[in-house]
Design a protein around this motif. Structure first.
Motif, short mmCIF file in Angstrom:
data_model
loop_
_atom_site.label_atom_id
_atom_site.label_comp_id
_atom_site.label_asym_id
_atom_site.label_seq_id
_atom_site.Cartn_x
_atom_site.Cartn_y
_atom_site.Cartn_z
N ASN A 264 -16.48 3.63 -4.26
CA ASN A 264 -17.20 4.77 -3.69
C ASN A 264 -16.64 5.09 -2.31
O ASN A 264 -16.40 4.18 -1.51
N ILE A 265 -16.45 6.38 -2.04
CA ILE A 265 -15.88 6.81 -0.77
C ILE A 265 -16.91 7.66 -0.03
O ILE A 265 -17.53 8.55 -0.62
N ASN A 266 -17.07 7.39 1.26
CA ASN A 266 -17.99 8.16 2.09
C ASN A 266 -17.54 9.62 2.14
O ASN A 266 -16.35 9.90 2.28
N SER A 267 -18.49 10.53 2.06
CA SER A 267 -18.14 11.95 2.08
C SER A 267 -17.48 12.37 3.38
O SER A 267 -16.79 13.39 3.44
N LEU A 268 -17.67 11.58 4.45
CA LEU A 268 -17.02 11.90 5.72
C LEU A 268 -15.51 11.75 5.63
O LEU A 268 -14.78 12.20 6.52
N SER A 269 -15.04 11.12 4.55
CA SER A 269 -13.59 10.93 4.38
C SER A 269 -12.92 12.15 3.77
O SER A 269 -11.69 12.18 3.66
N ILE A 270 -13.70 13.16 3.38
CA ILE A 270 -13.10 14.37 2.80
C ILE A 270 -12.15 15.00 3.82
O ILE A 270 -12.54 15.26 4.96
N GLY A 271 -10.91 15.23 3.41
CA GLY A 271 -9.90 15.78 4.31
C GLY A 271 -9.13 14.73 5.08
O GLY A 271 -8.16 15.06 5.77
N ALA A 272 -9.53 13.45 4.97
CA ALA A 272 -8.85 12.38 5.70
C ALA A 272 -7.47 12.11 5.12
O ALA A 272 -7.21 12.31 3.93
N PHE A 273 -6.57 11.62 5.97
CA PHE A 273 -5.20 11.30 5.59
C PHE A 273 -5.17 9.98 4.83
O PHE A 273 -5.90 9.05 5.15
N VAL A 274 -4.32 9.92 3.81
CA VAL A 274 -4.21 8.74 2.96
C VAL A 274 -2.76 8.28 2.88
O VAL A 274 -1.85 9.10 2.77
N GLU A 275 -2.56 6.97 2.97
CA GLU A 275 -1.25 6.35 2.73
C GLU A 275 -1.41 5.32 1.62
O GLU A 275 -2.38 4.56 1.62
N GLY A 276 -0.47 5.30 0.68
CA GLY A 276 -0.61 4.35 -0.41
C GLY A 276 0.66 4.12 -1.17
O GLY A 276 1.74 4.61 -0.80
N ASN A 277 0.53 3.36 -2.25
CA ASN A 277 1.65 3.02 -3.12
C ASN A 277 1.23 3.18 -4.58
O ASN A 277 0.11 2.79 -4.97
N ILE A 278 2.13 3.75 -5.36
CA ILE A 278 1.95 3.78 -6.80
C ILE A 278 2.57 2.50 -7.36
O ILE A 278 3.74 2.21 -7.11
N LEU A 279 1.80 1.72 -8.09
CA LEU A 279 2.25 0.42 -8.58
C LEU A 279 2.88 0.56 -9.96
O LEU A 279 2.26 1.11 -10.88
N ALA A 280 4.10 0.07 -10.09
CA ALA A 280 4.78 0.10 -11.38
C ALA A 280 4.13 -0.90 -12.33
O ALA A 280 3.50 -1.88 -11.91
N SER A 281 4.29 -0.68 -13.61
CA SER A 281 3.68 -1.57 -14.61
C SER A 281 4.50 -2.83 -14.82
O SER A 281 3.99 -3.83 -15.32
N ASN A 282 5.78 -2.81 -14.46
CA ASN A 282 6.62 -4.00 -14.66
C ASN A 282 6.68 -4.84 -13.39
O ASN A 282 6.50 -4.34 -12.28
N GLN A 283 6.94 -6.16 -13.56
CA GLN A 283 7.02 -7.10 -12.45
C GLN A 283 8.45 -7.59 -12.28
O GLN A 283 9.21 -7.69 -13.25
N VAL A 284 8.80 -7.93 -11.02
CA VAL A 284 10.12 -8.45 -10.70
C VAL A 284 9.96 -9.87 -10.17
O VAL A 284 9.14 -10.13 -9.28
N ALA A 285 10.72 -10.83 -10.74
CA ALA A 285 10.63 -12.22 -10.32
C ALA A 285 11.27 -12.42 -8.95
O ALA A 285 12.26 -11.77 -8.60
N GLY A 286 10.69 -13.32 -8.15
CA GLY A 286 11.23 -13.61 -6.83
C GLY A 286 10.68 -14.92 -6.32
O GLY A 286 10.17 -15.75 -7.09
N GLN A 287 10.79 -15.12 -5.00
CA GLN A 287 10.26 -16.33 -4.36
C GLN A 287 9.23 -15.93 -3.32
O GLN A 287 9.35 -14.90 -2.66
N LEU A 288 8.18 -16.76 -3.19
CA LEU A 288 7.14 -16.54 -2.20
C LEU A 288 7.40 -17.38 -0.97
O LEU A 288 7.54 -18.61 -1.07
N ILE A 289 7.48 -16.73 0.19
CA ILE A 289 7.69 -17.44 1.45
C ILE A 289 6.81 -16.81 2.52
O ILE A 289 6.37 -15.66 2.39
N PRO A 290 6.53 -17.56 3.61
CA PRO A 290 5.75 -16.97 4.71
C PRO A 290 6.47 -15.76 5.32
O PRO A 290 7.67 -15.83 5.61
N LEU A 291 5.75 -14.70 5.50
CA LEU A 291 6.34 -13.47 6.02
C LEU A 291 6.84 -13.64 7.43
O LEU A 291 7.88 -13.08 7.81
N ASP A 292 6.13 -14.43 8.24
CA ASP A 292 6.50 -14.54 9.65
C ASP A 292 7.74 -15.40 9.89
O ASP A 292 8.21 -15.50 11.03
#
Length: 358
Positions: A264-292
């Motif tokens: 549910n989104i608050n109506s005050l968000s109407i007209g607000a700017f949005v940033e996002g990502n479209i997620l692909a259905s396939n996965q890519v193998a890799g390694q998990l490491i600390p980002l920092d």
């Protein structure tokens, strides 16, 4: 004696040269680390993402215009007020339309009376014709007169309908249930036909409206998952693509698409700017490491690792950055690599390392 002196001199020179060379020979010492300085590589997966920007909009919204030129006599709603479908928003007073309606109704009654008279005359002449008192042509003329009067009735009824609509247009109703976001009319104000009076949106049915370059159209598919953030709200949200424009904009070559939020989104968000990502259905193998622990993340990413007990500098391909968990999905490491929390320099490359388990 001379030979003995010469031999003694040679031995002395040899000893001097040996003493001069020995100080330049340095023993390579191993760097000592503890287990807490190292991080093991874990296997993981990354989902391909396509970034986009957009806005929050209402699925149901209406811009209400005046249909007639008239004076507002009563404005019943304010900005921010909730309204129901069919609720009266404003009443407009147009005396000309009321006069036209009265005139059209009077004309209709007059033609109806004339049509009734013509019908009675036709029926009377039919009886006289049957009794042989008049000629057939007299009866036929009566039929024509009645049909002409009947058509006049239809024409006047159409005029009444037009006048009724014009008069009814003075009362403006809400076409949808929602919230008034704009009001551009006040009591006593004269409005013109086509002038916008109200904007109403339904805050209960919102959607993401965004565009994507046509060369990335492969990422667009109805039902595709989306992750996004609303400007001013750090909470991560999700949505699903619900509609896609069948053609690209001929000007900017972008394809418009719409997504249905899962939360549910608050109506005050109407007209607000949005940033996002479209997620692909396939996965890519890799390694998990600390980002920092990744160096030069925005340029040529790399990490310092201990590989075969030596310090190595390994370049990475960063597939995904998960800032909330301080994790990155990367490619380029070996399963036996141990990532160093300590930042080395290039002079330490290939230097041996010992790990103190105590």
């Amino acid at each position: 004696m001379c030979g003995l002196f010469f031999l003694s001199l040679c031995l002395s020179l040899s000893a001097c040269q040996k003493n001069e060379i020995e100080p330049h020979v340095k023993k390579i010492e191993k760097i000592e680390l503890i287990p807490q300085d190292l991080v093991l590589v874990k296997e993981g997966f990354s989902i391909a993402k396509t970034t986009f920007t957009g806005t929050i909009g209402a699925i149901n919204q209406s811009s209400i215009q005046a249909q007639v030129t008239a004076t507002a006599t009563a404005v019943n709603v304010q900005v921010g007020q909730s309204v129901s479908k069919g609720q009266v928003l404003v009443r407009l007073n147009n005396q000309d339309n009321a006069a036209r309606l009265a005139q059209a109704q009077a004309n209709l009654r007059s033609t109806e009376a004339q049509a009734t008279l013509a019908q009675n005359m036709m029926q009377r002449k039919k009886r006289l014709l049957d009794q042989g008192f008049i000629a057939k042509v007299d009866y036929e003329q009566a039929v024509v007169d009645y049909q002409a009067q009947l058509q006049n009735v239809y024409a006047q009824q159409a005029n009444v309908n037009i006048a009724q609509k014009a008069d009814a247009d003075g009362t403006i109703f809400s076409p949808i249930s929602g919230v008034v976001t704009q009001r551009q009319v006040d009591s006593g104000q004269t409005v013109t036909a086509g002038q916008t009076l109200f904007e109403i949106v339904d805050p209960n049915h919102l959607e993401i409206q965004a565009k994507l370059p046509s060369d990335q159209q492969a990422a667009l598919k109805v039902g595709q998952a989306i992750e996004y953030n609303i400007q001013g709200n750090p909470t991560p949200l999700t949505a699903v693509i619900s509609r896609i424009s069948p053609i690209a904009d001929p000007v900017n070559r972008q394809i418009e698409f719409f997504a249905r939020p899962n939360e549910n989104i608050n109506s005050l968000s109407i007209g607000a700017f949005v940033e996002g990502n479209i997620l692909a259905s396939n996965q890519v193998a890799g390694q998990l490491i600390p980002l920092d622990l990744i160096q030069h993340l925005e340029d040529q990413a790399y990490v310092w690792v201990i590989r075969q007990n030596k310090i190595e500098k390994v370049n990475l391909q960063v597939l995904e950055q998960r800032y909330s968990d301080n994790l990155a999905v990367v490619q380029g490491l070996q399963s036996a690599d141990q990532i160093s929390r300590i930042k080395f320099s290039d002079i330490n490359l290939h230097q041996p390392v010992t790990i103190n388990q105590k």
